[in-house]
Design an enzyme around this catalytic site. Structure first.
Site, PDB file in Angstrom:
ATOM      1  CG  HIS A  34      46.967  48.129  46.476  1.00 62.47           C
ATOM      2  ND1 HIS A  34      48.175  47.680  46.018  1.00 62.47           N
ATOM      3  CD2 HIS A  34      46.070  47.876  45.492  1.00 62.47           C
ATOM      4  CE1 HIS A  34      48.023  47.156  44.809  1.00 62.47           C
ATOM      5  NE2 HIS A  34      46.750  47.271  44.464  1.00 62.47           N
ATOM      6  CG  ASN A  50      47.464  47.413  40.862  1.00 63.89           C
ATOM      7  OD1 ASN A  50      48.180  46.739  41.605  1.00 63.89           O
ATOM      8  ND2 ASN A  50      46.150  47.346  40.904  1.00 63.89           N
ATOM      9  CG  PHE A 101      47.692  45.047  36.537  1.00 62.80           C
ATOM     10  CD1 PHE A 101      47.583  45.083  37.914  1.00 62.80           C
ATOM     11  CD2 PHE A 101      46.533  44.905  35.790  1.00 62.80           C
ATOM     12  CE1 PHE A 101      46.350  44.975  38.540  1.00 62.80           C
ATOM     13  CE2 PHE A 101      45.296  44.803  36.398  1.00 62.80           C
ATOM     14  CZ  PHE A 101      45.198  44.840  37.772  1.00 62.80           C
ATOM     15  CB  CYS A 151      45.293  44.330  44.682  1.00 62.46           C
ATOM     16  SG  CYS A 151      45.537  44.531  42.901  1.00 62.46           S
TER      17      CYS A 151
END
Length: 393
Positions: A307, A340, A217, A166
Site C-alpha cells: 500500500h 493514496n 489523498f 490505510c
C-alpha cells in the site's frame, strides 16, 4: 460515478486445495478528476484563502508526493450547495455524512459490479460480504446499503470494518480469507470505499499537516471476490492467499490520529511514521517469508504489493530491504494515478501487479516472482501482511 474494469488473463498455476484465492478485482471512482498541477490554485480558490506561505508549501508538497492524478467526490457544485464546508470552525458533520454516506455506497456498488463482471459468475453465488470504509458513519451500516444496491440475497452474511484507515483493504482481505477457508464453497465479496470529503477543510496555519493530506489523498472504491477451490473453466484465480498476520506497535496510537468531530474527521500524521515503519518492516516481513524458506533476506525473489501510504514510506522500505527499483513499480504507479486512496489502494496495486507480471512474461517468457507479500500500514500503528502466490506468472 465512473467505474473501471479489467479483463484478466487465465491463470497458469493451480491454487492449493482449500487455500483462499483472489478470483477477481474491480474498481470505481467519482467523476471529478483532479490533475495535480492544477490542484493548488483550485483548492485555494474554493476555500477563499490567499495565504502565500501556505500556498507555497502545498505547491512543494504536491511535487514531492509523486501523485499526478486523483479522483475526488468534492466538486464546485457541492461547495455551492454547502458553502459552510469551506469555512473554518462551523459544525458540518451532518452535511458531510449526508454526502459521504451516499457517495461511498454508490462507488462501492460500481466497483463490486465491475468485479463481479470480471469474475464471470452470478451475483447469487456470493455468500458473504466484507465492507470496509473510514469515510461514513451510520446505522445500519454501509454493508446493508451495499447489499441492497447490488441485489445480494438477504441471507448474505455481512461483516463491517470501519475506521481502519490505510490498512483497511488488507485487513478486509485477511478477514475474507478466513471466511473463505472456513466455509467451503463460499464466495466472499470484499468492497472498500473512501472519500476525503469527510475531512475536507480550508488551509490553516494552525494545521500545517493538513496540507499533506490535500496533496496526497484521493477517493474511489475497490472490490475483490475471494474463495477457495476455484471452479475449473469458470473462475480464474489471480493470487493465492497463503498466510496472513497482523501486528500492532504498542505506544504508537498517536502517530496516526483520527477523530470524528463536529467539523468532520480530523487526521494528524506524525513525522515519525516513515521511520517507525522502516524500523519494524524487516522483522515483520521475515515472519512471513520464513514459511517459504526465504528467511535469508532474499527479498528480491519476492513480489511486493505494498500500500503506497506515501513516497517516503516506499523509499524507506526499498532502501531498508535493498529492493530492486522495479519491485515497487505497481505501488508507485497506483500512487501516481490515484493518490493514496486509503483502503482501496491495495486493489489498484494488485491490478498493476498483474499487468507488470504479464509484461514480464511476454518480454522473456518468464513471469515475475511466484511468492510475494501484500502489505499495508494503518492506525495503531498496525502492520497487515499476507504471504501470497502469484498464480498468473
Amino acid at each position: 460515478m465512473g467505474s473501471g474494469e479489467m479483463v484478466h488473463r487465465g491463470s497458469l498455476k493451480k491454487a492449493s486445495p482449500g487455500k483462499a484465492t483472489i478470483l477477481a478485482l474491480g474498481k470505481a471512482f467519482p467523476h471529478q478528476l483532479v490533475m495535480q498541477e492544477f490542484l493548488v490554485d483550485g483548492y485555494f480558490k474554493n476555500t477563499n484563502c490567499d495565504d502565500p506561505d501556505l500556498k507555497q508549501k502545498l505547491t512543494r508538497l504536491c511535487k514531492t508526493t509523486t501523485v499526478k492524478t486523483r479522483y475526488v467526490v468534492m466538486s464546485e457544485e457541492i461547495l455551492k450547495k454547502y458553502p459552510e464546508l469551506a469555512v473554518e470552525g462551523l459544525p458540518t458533520v451532518t452535511q458531510r455524512l449526508d454526502i459521504c454516506n451516499k457517495a461511498v455506497t454508490q462507488m462501492a456498488i460500481e466497483a463490486s459490479q465491475a468485479c463481479i463482471k470480471n469474475w464471470g459468475r452470478t451475483i447469487s453465488d456470493i455468500t458473504h460480504l466484507v465492507y470496509v470504509s473510514s469515510s461514513e458513519a451510520r446505522m445500519p451500516g454501509g454493508d446493508v446499503y451495499l447489499a441492497r444496491g447490488l441485489g445480494l440475497s438477504p441471507e448474505t452474511q455481512r461483516v463491517m470494518l470501519y475506521f481502519m484507515g490505510c490498512s483497511g483493504g488488507v485487513s478486509g482481505l485477511r478477514v475474507a480469507k478466513d471466511i473463505a477457508e472456513n466455509n467451503p464453497g463460499s464466495r466472499v465479496l470484499l468492497a472498500t470505499s473512501e472519500t476525503t470529503l469527510i475531512g475536507f477543510k480550508p488551509p490553516s496555519v494552525d494545521r500545517p499537516y493538513d496540507l499533506v493530506g490535500v496533496a496526497l489523498f484521493g477517493d474511489g472504491a475497490g472490490a475483490m471476490i475471494i474463495g477457495s477451490d476455484p471452479v475449473s473453466g469458470i473462475e480464474r484465480p489471480l493470487f493465492e492467499l497463503h498466510t496472513a498476520i497482523q501486528h500492532f506497535l504498542p505506544d504508537t496510537e498517536k502517530i496516526i490520529d483520527g477523530r470524528l468531530t463536529e467539523e468532520g474527521i480530523s487526521f494528524k500524521l506524525a513525522r515519525e511514521l516513515p521511520q517507525i515503519i522502516e524500523d519494524h518492516i524487516e522483522g515483520f516481513c521475515d515472519k512471513l517469508m520464513e514459511i517459504v524458506e526465504y528467511s535469508d533476506k532474499k527479498y528480491n525473489k519476492m513480489f511486493w504489493a505494498v500500500h503506497p501510504g506515501g513516497p517516503a514510506i516506499l523509499n524507506r522500505l526499498e532502501k531498508k530491504l535493498d529492493l530492486l527499483p522495479e519491485k515497487l513499480n505497481a505501488s508507485r504507479r497506483a500512487l501516481a494515478d490515484y493518490g493514496n486512496a486509503s483502503s482501496n489502494t491495495i486493489v489498484y496495486v494488485l491490478e498493476y501487479m498483474i499487468e507488470e507480471s504479464l509484461k514480464m512474461k511476454m518480454k522473456d517468457n518468464q513471469g515475475d516472482s511466484e511468492w510475494g507479500l501484500i502489505l499495508a500500514f494503518g492506525p495503531g500503528i498496525t502492520f497487515e501482511g499476507i504471504l501470497a502466490r502469484n498464480l498468473i506468472v
